[in-house]
Write a protein that holds these residues in place. Structure first.
Motif, PDB file in Angstrom:
ATOM      1  N   ILE A 108       0.857  -1.181   0.000  1.00  0.00           N
ATOM      2  CA  ILE A 108       0.000   0.000   0.000  1.00  0.00           C
ATOM      3  C   ILE A 108       0.895   1.234   0.000  1.00  0.00           C
ATOM      4  CG2 ILE A 108      -1.882  -1.158   1.230  1.00  0.00           C
ATOM      5  CD1 ILE A 108      -0.976   0.266   3.763  1.00  0.00           C
ATOM      6  N   PRO A 109       0.435   2.356  -0.573  1.00  0.00           N
ATOM      7  CA  PRO A 109       1.285   3.550  -0.661  1.00  0.00           C
ATOM      8  C   PRO A 109       1.401   4.323   0.645  1.00  0.00           C
ATOM      9  CG  PRO A 109      -0.856   3.974  -1.679  1.00  0.00           C
ATOM     10  CD  PRO A 109      -0.833   2.511  -1.309  1.00  0.00           C
ATOM     11  N   GLU A 110       0.455   4.175   1.554  1.00  0.00           N
ATOM     12  CA  GLU A 110       0.471   4.974   2.780  1.00  0.00           C
ATOM     13  C   GLU A 110       1.540   4.509   3.766  1.00  0.00           C
ATOM     14  OE1 GLU A 110      -3.727   5.353   1.259  1.00  0.00           O
ATOM     15  OE2 GLU A 110      -2.282   3.742   1.496  1.00  0.00           O
ATOM     16  N   LYS A 111       1.911   5.437   4.626  1.00  0.00           N
ATOM     17  CA  LYS A 111       2.746   5.111   5.776  1.00  0.00           C
ATOM     18  C   LYS A 111       1.850   4.629   6.914  1.00  0.00           C
ATOM     19  CE  LYS A 111       4.650   9.047   6.488  1.00  0.00           C
ATOM     20  NZ  LYS A 111       5.524  10.098   7.104  1.00  0.00           N
ATOM     21  N   VAL A 112       2.441   3.978   7.883  1.00  0.00           N
ATOM     22  CA  VAL A 112       1.701   3.509   9.055  1.00  0.00           C
ATOM     23  C   VAL A 112       2.321   4.121  10.301  1.00  0.00           C
ATOM     24  CG1 VAL A 112       1.012   1.510  10.411  1.00  0.00           C
ATOM     25  CG2 VAL A 112       1.114   1.338   7.925  1.00  0.00           C
ATOM     26  N   ILE A 113       1.479   4.722  11.127  1.00  0.00           N
ATOM     27  CA  ILE A 113       1.948   5.238  12.406  1.00  0.00           C
ATOM     28  C   ILE A 113       1.164   4.564  13.519  1.00  0.00           C
ATOM     29  CG2 ILE A 113       2.674   7.471  11.476  1.00  0.00           C
ATOM     30  CD1 ILE A 113       0.100   8.666  12.615  1.00  0.00           C
ATOM     31  N   TYR A 114       1.824   4.391  14.667  1.00  0.00           N
ATOM     32  CA  TYR A 114       1.191   3.743  15.819  1.00  0.00           C
ATOM     33  C   TYR A 114       0.963   4.780  16.907  1.00  0.00           C
ATOM     34  CZ  TYR A 114       2.777  -0.522  13.489  1.00  0.00           C
ATOM     35  OH  TYR A 114       3.001  -1.520  12.574  1.00  0.00           O
ATOM     36  N   ASP A 128      -1.560   9.138   4.249  1.00  0.00           N
ATOM     37  CA  ASP A 128      -1.196   9.278   2.842  1.00  0.00           C
ATOM     38  C   ASP A 128      -0.262  10.459   2.656  1.00  0.00           C
ATOM     39  OD1 ASP A 128      -2.715  11.593   2.838  1.00  0.00           O
ATOM     40  OD2 ASP A 128      -4.462  10.661   1.881  1.00  0.00           O
ATOM     41  N   SER A 129       0.146  10.715   1.387  1.00  0.00           N
ATOM     42  CA  SER A 129       1.126  11.760   1.087  1.00  0.00           C
ATOM     43  C   SER A 129       0.617  13.151   1.432  1.00  0.00           C
ATOM     44  CB  SER A 129       1.509  11.695  -0.393  1.00  0.00           C
ATOM     45  OG  SER A 129       0.352  11.815  -1.205  1.00  0.00           O
ATOM     46  N   ALA A 130      -0.698  13.332   1.458  1.00  0.00           N
ATOM     47  CA  ALA A 130      -1.275  14.636   1.788  1.00  0.00           C
ATOM     48  C   ALA A 130      -1.474  14.816   3.289  1.00  0.00           C
ATOM     49  CB  ALA A 130      -2.614  14.798   1.065  1.00  0.00           C
ATOM     50  N   GLY A 131      -1.131  13.798   4.069  1.00  0.00           N
ATOM     51  CA  GLY A 131      -1.262  13.899   5.509  1.00  0.00           C
ATOM     52  C   GLY A 131      -2.607  13.449   6.048  1.00  0.00           C
ATOM     53  N   HIS A 132      -3.464  12.938   5.160  1.00  0.00           N
ATOM     54  CA  HIS A 132      -4.769  12.455   5.614  1.00  0.00           C
ATOM     55  C   HIS A 132      -4.603  11.121   6.344  1.00  0.00           C
ATOM     56  CE1 HIS A 132      -6.110  14.955   1.971  1.00  0.00           C
ATOM     57  NE2 HIS A 132      -6.392  15.648   3.066  1.00  0.00           N
ATOM     58  N   LYS A 133      -5.350  10.954   7.422  1.00  0.00           N
ATOM     59  CA  LYS A 133      -5.230   9.759   8.249  1.00  0.00           C
ATOM     60  C   LYS A 133      -6.525   8.958   8.244  1.00  0.00           C
ATOM     61  CE  LYS A 133      -2.008  11.896  11.539  1.00  0.00           C
ATOM     62  NZ  LYS A 133      -1.779  12.228  12.974  1.00  0.00           N
TER      63      LYS A 133
END
Length: 413
Positions: free
Chosen positions: A170-176, A239-244
């Motif tokens: 998936i293209p998004e990053k993952v934060i915990y 995502d790249s735009a900062g949407h969570k």
């Protein structure tokens, strides 16, 4: 000049037309993908442990539900083939290859139902395009040429594989968003999951060494399925735009079982260590009072230590993590078997073997270095009952320093 302008206009028109067609085609493909995977559900399954050595720590898998086709399958990375050549040897040395297979959900769930284990489901919050990417990755992973992998209990197992197949496609990053205790060690995590199997815990504690007592990162802790479930519940896609958005869309219990565990040997390893220490101390006092020489007892103890030492020495060549550097080898020393004939010869002749004196200091060093929980400069935590065993060995080896005993016994002879 007019011809030149016409040519430029025509080229611009063609470029615009091609761009529009490409955008329309891409939009059509996106719409097709959205329609194709909109109803697909991809979920992380976290299964509780039950009464088998390999199942004490739980299990993870990915469930794929396709309502449009009626398919409901599980991607399972926990399959292994007992028919592999030299399976037991390969397993002991960390050279065991596991398989990924797609199995029907009903078939997968039967084993955990029968064992009384729990199964918790977390639906992953993926877009249709992301679902398509994950499904393609699962398909490629299931091909015969890709389905086998070298299993690693900590760094590449049934819990880390589902995580990676999702996050790597998936293209998004993952934060915990949840906090973890970074002081927790691999040994702590293992202990928390074998409370019902203390003798199994002892076996594992014997072979894991210094590296099992170092602090762990979040990624390290995710080798345990329950920790993966915990982290997923508090994770966000960005995502790249900062949407969570939350990683987990919904969660539910599939099974709420309560496994039963067979009773082990009634005495714990710690209790057995205490019994050994008391018996050895009593026998040694009796030996001293009666001016005897129980060299057979020393032979048995040193032989057992040597045999265990061979096992620890072989673990140096294992691919299992955390087993290569183990300070227990100071006490359970393979050299004892090599030198045993000489030790016995000197003990029988009532001499004071230099080897026994050397072994005394090795065991003493082990006591200081392998009790990290009670000694500040310790490097490794000891298995339950280990300290008591070391004290018993020190009592037996200490007598070799008392010249009066050996002199009196020699004169008596």
């Amino acid at each position: 000049m007019k011809l030149y302008r016409k040519i430029l206009f025509l080229l611009a028109f063609l470029a615009t037309t091609l761009t529009i067609n490409a955008q329309e085609q891409q939009a059509a493909e996106t719409d097709s993908t959205a329609a194709k995977f909109a109803n697909v559900k991809i979920s992380l399954l976290t299964c509780g442990g039950y009464d088998e050595v390999w199942a004490l720590y739980g299990h993870s898998a990915l469930r794929v539900e396709m309502p449009d086709t009626g398919d409901d399958v599980v991607a399972n990375w926990g399959l292994f083939d007992f028919q592999q050549p030299n399976f037991i040897g390969r397993f002991l040395f960390g050279k065991c290859d596991y398989l990924m297979g797609m199995v029907p959900f009903n078939q997968f769930i039967q084993e955990f139902t029968a064992k009384g284990a729990t199964v918790f489901q977390q639906e992953i919050n993926l877009t249709p395009e992301e679902k398509g990417g994950v499904l393609r990755a699962l398909y490629l992973n299931s091909l015969p040429e890709n389905c086998m992998y070298r299993y690693n209990f900590i760094f590449d197992n049934c819990a880390t594989r589902p995580r990676d197949i999702i996050f790597n496609n998936i293209p998004e990053k993952v934060i915990y968003n949840n906090q973890i205790d970074s002081t927790v060690t691999f040994r702590n995590i293992i202990h928390a999951n074998n409370e019902q199997k203390l003798w199994c815990r002892l076996g594992i504690d014997m072979v894991i060494g210094v590296n099992a007592d170092k602090p762990t990162s979040r990624s390290d802790q995710q080798f345990l399925p329950a920790n993966m479930q915990r982290d997923f519940a508090n994770a966000m896609f960005v995502d790249s735009a900062g949407h969570k958005r939350a990683v987990v869309r919904s969660s539910e219990w599939i099974l709420k079982g309560e496994p039963t565990y067979e009773k082990e040997f009634p005495l714990t390893p710690g209790a057995c260590g205490c019994v050994l220490m008391i018996v050895i101390a009593a026998v040694t006092i009796f030996e001293r009072l009666k001016k005897k020489n129980f060299w057979i007892l020393d032979t048995v103890l040193l032989t057992i230590c040597g045999i265990l030492g061979i096992i620890l020495f072989l673990m140096i060549f294992s691919e299992h993590p955390t087993v290569s550097f183990n300070l227990l080898i100071l006490t359970f020393n393979p050299l004892l078997l090599v030198l045993l004939w000489r030790i016995i010869k000197e003990l029988k002749r009532k001499k004071s073997p230099i080897i026994c004196k050397t072994f005394f200091f090795l065991v003493l060093a082990s006591v200081l270095l392998v009790n990290k929980d009670i000694i500040p400069f310790g490097l490794q935590n000891a298995p339950e009952g280990y300290l008591e065993v070391c004290i018993a060995l020190l009592i037996r080896m200490m007598r070799t320093f008392d010249k009066k005993i050996w002199t009196v016994e020699t004169n008596a002879k």
